[in-house]
Design an enzyme around this catalytic site. Structure first.
Site, PDB file in Angstrom:
ATOM      1  N   LYS A  12       0.818  -1.202   0.000  1.00  0.00           N
ATOM      2  CA  LYS A  12       0.000   0.000   0.000  1.00  0.00           C
ATOM      3  C   LYS A  12       0.865   1.271   0.000  1.00  0.00           C
ATOM      4  O   LYS A  12       2.076   1.207   0.233  1.00  0.00           O
ATOM      5  CB  LYS A  12      -0.914  -0.011   1.222  1.00  0.00           C
ATOM      6  CG  LYS A  12      -1.990  -1.086   1.168  1.00  0.00           C
ATOM      7  CD  LYS A  12      -2.858  -0.974   2.409  1.00  0.00           C
ATOM      8  CE  LYS A  12      -4.084  -1.819   2.326  1.00  0.00           C
ATOM      9  NZ  LYS A  12      -4.967  -1.608   3.491  1.00  0.00           N
ATOM     10  N   TYR A  52     -12.658  -3.067  -3.791  1.00  0.00           N
ATOM     11  CA  TYR A  52     -13.272  -2.924  -2.469  1.00  0.00           C
ATOM     12  C   TYR A  52     -14.805  -2.938  -2.528  1.00  0.00           C
ATOM     13  O   TYR A  52     -15.462  -2.407  -1.633  1.00  0.00           O
ATOM     14  CB  TYR A  52     -12.772  -1.648  -1.791  1.00  0.00           C
ATOM     15  CG  TYR A  52     -11.324  -1.714  -1.375  1.00  0.00           C
ATOM     16  CD1 TYR A  52     -10.906  -2.598  -0.385  1.00  0.00           C
ATOM     17  CD2 TYR A  52     -10.365  -0.902  -1.966  1.00  0.00           C
ATOM     18  CE1 TYR A  52      -9.582  -2.672   0.000  1.00  0.00           C
ATOM     19  CE2 TYR A  52      -9.028  -0.966  -1.580  1.00  0.00           C
ATOM     20  CZ  TYR A  52      -8.644  -1.851  -0.599  1.00  0.00           C
ATOM     21  OH  TYR A  52      -7.333  -1.915  -0.213  1.00  0.00           O
ATOM     22  N   ARG A  93      -1.114 -14.168   5.363  1.00  0.00           N
ATOM     23  CA  ARG A  93      -1.972 -13.422   6.281  1.00  0.00           C
ATOM     24  C   ARG A  93      -1.485 -13.551   7.727  1.00  0.00           C
ATOM     25  O   ARG A  93      -1.584 -12.612   8.511  1.00  0.00           O
ATOM     26  CB  ARG A  93      -3.424 -13.852   6.114  1.00  0.00           C
ATOM     27  CG  ARG A  93      -3.954 -13.414   4.724  1.00  0.00           C
ATOM     28  CD  ARG A  93      -5.385 -13.746   4.501  1.00  0.00           C
ATOM     29  NE  ARG A  93      -6.279 -13.000   5.372  1.00  0.00           N
ATOM     30  CZ  ARG A  93      -6.667 -11.743   5.183  1.00  0.00           C
ATOM     31  NH1 ARG A  93      -6.220 -11.059   4.152  1.00  0.00           N
ATOM     32  NH2 ARG A  93      -7.491 -11.171   6.017  1.00  0.00           N
ATOM     33  N   THR A  99      -5.596  -7.176  10.321  1.00  0.00           N
ATOM     34  CA  THR A  99      -5.793  -5.975   9.502  1.00  0.00           C
ATOM     35  C   THR A  99      -5.506  -4.705  10.300  1.00  0.00           C
ATOM     36  O   THR A  99      -4.886  -3.771   9.793  1.00  0.00           O
ATOM     37  CB  THR A  99      -7.235  -5.954   8.946  1.00  0.00           C
ATOM     38  OG1 THR A  99      -7.423  -7.137   8.165  1.00  0.00           O
ATOM     39  CG2 THR A  99      -7.478  -4.736   8.089  1.00  0.00           C
ATOM     40  N   ARG A 110       2.585  -6.078   9.982  1.00  0.00           N
ATOM     41  CA  ARG A 110       1.751  -4.950  10.400  1.00  0.00           C
ATOM     42  C   ARG A 110       2.088  -4.485  11.811  1.00  0.00           C
ATOM     43  O   ARG A 110       2.043  -3.294  12.108  1.00  0.00           O
ATOM     44  CB  ARG A 110       0.276  -5.333  10.290  1.00  0.00           C
ATOM     45  CG  ARG A 110      -0.169  -5.451   8.834  1.00  0.00           C
ATOM     46  CD  ARG A 110      -1.585  -5.951   8.718  1.00  0.00           C
ATOM     47  NE  ARG A 110      -2.052  -5.922   7.350  1.00  0.00           N
ATOM     48  CZ  ARG A 110      -2.954  -6.752   6.867  1.00  0.00           C
ATOM     49  NH1 ARG A 110      -3.496  -7.685   7.638  1.00  0.00           N
ATOM     50  NH2 ARG A 110      -3.332  -6.662   5.605  1.00  0.00           N
ATOM     51  N   ASN A 120      -1.841  -0.046   6.930  1.00  0.00           N
ATOM     52  CA  ASN A 120      -1.417  -1.342   7.459  1.00  0.00           C
ATOM     53  C   ASN A 120      -0.464  -2.081   6.511  1.00  0.00           C
ATOM     54  O   ASN A 120      -0.405  -3.296   6.492  1.00  0.00           O
ATOM     55  CB  ASN A 120      -2.632  -2.205   7.825  1.00  0.00           C
ATOM     56  CG  ASN A 120      -3.487  -2.564   6.634  1.00  0.00           C
ATOM     57  OD1 ASN A 120      -3.216  -2.184   5.510  1.00  0.00           O
ATOM     58  ND2 ASN A 120      -4.540  -3.314   6.889  1.00  0.00           N
ATOM     59  N   HIS A 123      -2.068  -5.240   1.477  1.00  0.00           N
ATOM     60  CA  HIS A 123      -3.301  -5.998   1.276  1.00  0.00           C
ATOM     61  C   HIS A 123      -2.875  -7.399   0.880  1.00  0.00           C
ATOM     62  O   HIS A 123      -1.905  -7.575   0.145  1.00  0.00           O
ATOM     63  CB  HIS A 123      -4.145  -5.391   0.150  1.00  0.00           C
ATOM     64  CG  HIS A 123      -5.179  -6.345  -0.343  1.00  0.00           C
ATOM     65  ND1 HIS A 123      -6.395  -6.493   0.269  1.00  0.00           N
ATOM     66  CD2 HIS A 123      -5.149  -7.241  -1.364  1.00  0.00           C
ATOM     67  CE1 HIS A 123      -7.081  -7.434  -0.363  1.00  0.00           C
ATOM     68  NE2 HIS A 123      -6.349  -7.907  -1.369  1.00  0.00           N
ATOM     69  N   GLU A 134      -8.572 -11.291  -7.681  1.00  0.00           N
ATOM     70  CA  GLU A 134      -7.675 -10.147  -7.505  1.00  0.00           C
ATOM     71  C   GLU A 134      -6.476 -10.211  -8.444  1.00  0.00           C
ATOM     72  O   GLU A 134      -6.058  -9.187  -8.988  1.00  0.00           O
ATOM     73  CB  GLU A 134      -7.216 -10.071  -6.043  1.00  0.00           C
ATOM     74  CG  GLU A 134      -8.333  -9.687  -5.107  1.00  0.00           C
ATOM     75  CD  GLU A 134      -7.987  -9.785  -3.635  1.00  0.00           C
ATOM     76  OE1 GLU A 134      -8.823  -9.371  -2.815  1.00  0.00           O
ATOM     77  OE2 GLU A 134      -6.884 -10.264  -3.288  1.00  0.00           O
TER      78      GLU A 134
END
Length: 149
Positions: A12, A52, A93, A99, A110, A120, A123, A134
């Site tokens: 991000k 989103y 993850r 998140t 994170r 954060n 993604h 995606e």
């Protein structure tokens, strides 16, 4: 039997602006994942609305989330990558942490570098179905490489 799966990761704008892309990529590759595609792109409102769509109407503390999220995601280019490996979706993850970076343990990406739920760092796809959609959203088939073992 091949148990490899693919996942999409977006570094991000907070990751890119803090010059953490190399550090985060190194941490992910150190886990044994294979890099199958990578590029820097500038996102726009149309792709963000698609990406989103599941939270487009979400309101947090009386304010719609999407306008702030969309504005943030357009503040700089992002780095998009496709990683491959056994259990890559769940494993990435876990490595990223929750998140909300404020709830992430130190030692997770994170927890080490994020600020909150929006800022954060990354993604990551949350299921094989979302990973497939995606990856197609951000990469053309010819931008994904199989011969990178």
């Amino acid at each position: 039997m091949n148990t490899d799966e693919n996942t999409l990761i977006l570094f991000k704008p907070d990751c890119v602006r803090k010059n953490l892309s190399g550090v985060i990529l190194q941490r992910l590759l150190a886990e044994g994942f294979r890099l199958r595609g990578m590029k820097m792109i500038q996102l726009n409102d149309a792709i963000l609305r698609e990406h989103y769509a599941h939270i487009i109407d979400l309101v947090i503390e009386g304010e719609p989330l999407f306008p702030k999220l969309s504005a943030f995601m357009q503040t700089s280019p992002v780095v998009a990558l496709v990683l491959s490996g056994p259990g890559v979706i769940t494993r990435v993850r876990t490595i990223l942490g929750p998140t909300n970076s404020q709830k992430a343990d130190k030692g997770t990406i994170r927890g080490d570098y994020g600020t909150n739920s929006m800022y954060n760092i990354c993604h990551a796809s949350d299921s094989p179905e979302s990973a497939e959609a995606e990856i197609k959203r951000f990469f053309k088939p010819e931008e994904i490489f199989d011969n990178v073992d």
